[in-house]
Design an enzyme around this catalytic site. Structure first.
Site, mmCIF file in Angstrom:
data_model
loop_
_atom_site.group_PDB
_atom_site.id
_atom_site.type_symbol
_atom_site.label_atom_id
_atom_site.label_comp_id
_atom_site.label_asym_id
_atom_site.label_seq_id
_atom_site.Cartn_x
_atom_site.Cartn_y
_atom_site.Cartn_z
ATOM 1 N N ASP A 128 0.858 -1.182 0.000
ATOM 2 C CA ASP A 128 0.000 0.000 0.000
ATOM 3 C C ASP A 128 0.897 1.236 0.000
ATOM 4 O O ASP A 128 2.074 1.164 0.386
ATOM 5 C CB ASP A 128 -0.913 0.006 1.231
ATOM 6 C CG ASP A 128 -1.933 1.135 1.185
ATOM 7 O OD1 ASP A 128 -2.590 1.310 0.148
ATOM 8 O OD2 ASP A 128 -2.062 1.864 2.191
ATOM 9 N N GLU B 282 0.833 5.735 0.704
ATOM 10 C CA GLU B 282 0.160 6.984 1.040
ATOM 11 C C GLU B 282 0.810 8.082 0.210
ATOM 12 O O GLU B 282 2.005 7.991 -0.126
ATOM 13 C CB GLU B 282 0.261 7.298 2.534
ATOM 14 C CG GLU B 282 -0.381 6.260 3.449
ATOM 15 C CD GLU B 282 -1.868 6.088 3.252
ATOM 16 O OE1 GLU B 282 -2.515 7.005 2.692
ATOM 17 O OE2 GLU B 282 -2.405 5.041 3.656
ATOM 18 N N GLU C 36 -6.362 17.770 2.869
ATOM 19 C CA GLU C 36 -7.328 16.672 2.795
ATOM 20 C C GLU C 36 -6.630 15.322 2.951
ATOM 21 O O GLU C 36 -7.194 14.395 3.548
ATOM 22 C CB GLU C 36 -8.080 16.713 1.456
ATOM 23 C CG GLU C 36 -8.958 17.933 1.245
ATOM 24 C CD GLU C 36 -8.189 19.147 0.769
ATOM 25 O OE1 GLU C 36 -8.808 20.219 0.623
ATOM 26 O OE2 GLU C 36 -6.956 19.035 0.538
ATOM 27 N N HIS D 291 -5.358 6.066 8.097
ATOM 28 C CA HIS D 291 -4.720 5.212 7.095
ATOM 29 C C HIS D 291 -3.204 5.260 7.288
ATOM 30 O O HIS D 291 -2.638 6.282 7.661
ATOM 31 C CB HIS D 291 -5.066 5.685 5.690
ATOM 32 C CG HIS D 291 -6.460 5.374 5.276
ATOM 33 N ND1 HIS D 291 -6.785 4.355 4.412
ATOM 34 C CD2 HIS D 291 -7.630 5.946 5.628
ATOM 35 C CE1 HIS D 291 -8.083 4.320 4.243
ATOM 36 N NE2 HIS D 291 -8.633 5.285 4.961
#
Length: 245
Positions: A19, A21, A69, A170
């Site tokens: 994953d 970010e 955001e 997250h």
């Protein structure tokens, strides 16, 4: 930085659940980026459907500001990233970790498009992610298994009874750990990773070895009454093939 002889582990059912970010989202128009960058990569290694306890985790300085955001989603701030390495300094070790494996991600096109964008920015002629390893999208698998339903990571955790209550924000490594459990359930296996981690924004990076275990399966034996009922049922069938000597 040592890669713990990762080349010896390539092949043989090697899966990397991964994953990222980022500083923000792409513009959604065919994956064309508007200057956003990768700021965290997290990978969990499985071999023959079992966690090895090895991970790859790094935070990356993006040389641009993180969108507010995005910070609200992952909590990674500009100040936190100031002393982190650049993508160029970790690119080779990341490629070495995933090379030849099956790379598993949720909505894989999002993560791989950002990684490929980073590769292009290096201007070294690096291949696309799909040319380095096979890419599997668990979102595509979920849509086939559960058509018309919500199939984000939280929904899948709820569907498979996976505890993700510790996921308040997250994070690439945490999400990869959760996705590894989801992936194994979705593809017919059950494994508890039990990865011991530092705080959400630990300072370490690179390849790690952490504790991993597989929960033992509970074996339920038939009772005498159940065995008797089974034999009586076979008597109705009449000399089934597997009882012919």
């Amino acid at each position: 930085m040592s890669l713990d002889n990762v080349e010896l582990m390539q092949g043989a059912g090697r899966v990397i659940v991964f994953d990222t970010e980022t500083t923000g989202m792409n513009d959604g128009a065919g994956g064309i980026h508007v200057g956003h960058r990768v700021i965290e990569i997290g990978c969990i290694e499985l071999i023959n459907r079992r966690p090895t306890g090895r991970t790859y985790h790094v935070y990356i300085k993006p040389d641009r500001l993180v969108d507010p955001e995005a910070i609200a989603v992952h909590g990674i701030t500009d100040a936190f990233l100031q002393d982190k390495p650049s993508f160029s300094s970790i690119a080779n070790e990341f490629i070495a970790f995933i090379d030849g494996a099956e790379l598993v991600a949720h909505n894989a096109s999002f993560d791989t498009s950002f990684i490929d964008h980073e590769f292009r920015l290096l201007n070294k002629g690096l291949p696309a992610t799909k040319e380095i390893c096979k890419v599997t999208d668990t979102l595509a698998i979920a849509k086939k298994l559960f058509p018309g339903k919500r199939n984000n990571l939280d929904a899948l955790c709820n569907r498979y009874g996976i505890d993700n209550t510790h996921r308040t924000l997250h994070g690439a490594l945490l999400d990869a750990e959760i996705l590894a459990d989801v992936y194994l359930y979705m593809t017919g296996g059950q494994t508890k990773l039990n990865l011991s981690q530092d705080s959400a924004h630990g300072q370490g990076s690179g390849v790690r070895r952490v504790a991993a275990s597989r929960a033992p399966l509970k074996v339920v034996h038939a009772t005498d009454d159940e065995l008797k009922a089974h034999d009586e049922r076979l008597g109705i069938v009449g000399n089934p093939l597997w009882q012919v000597h």
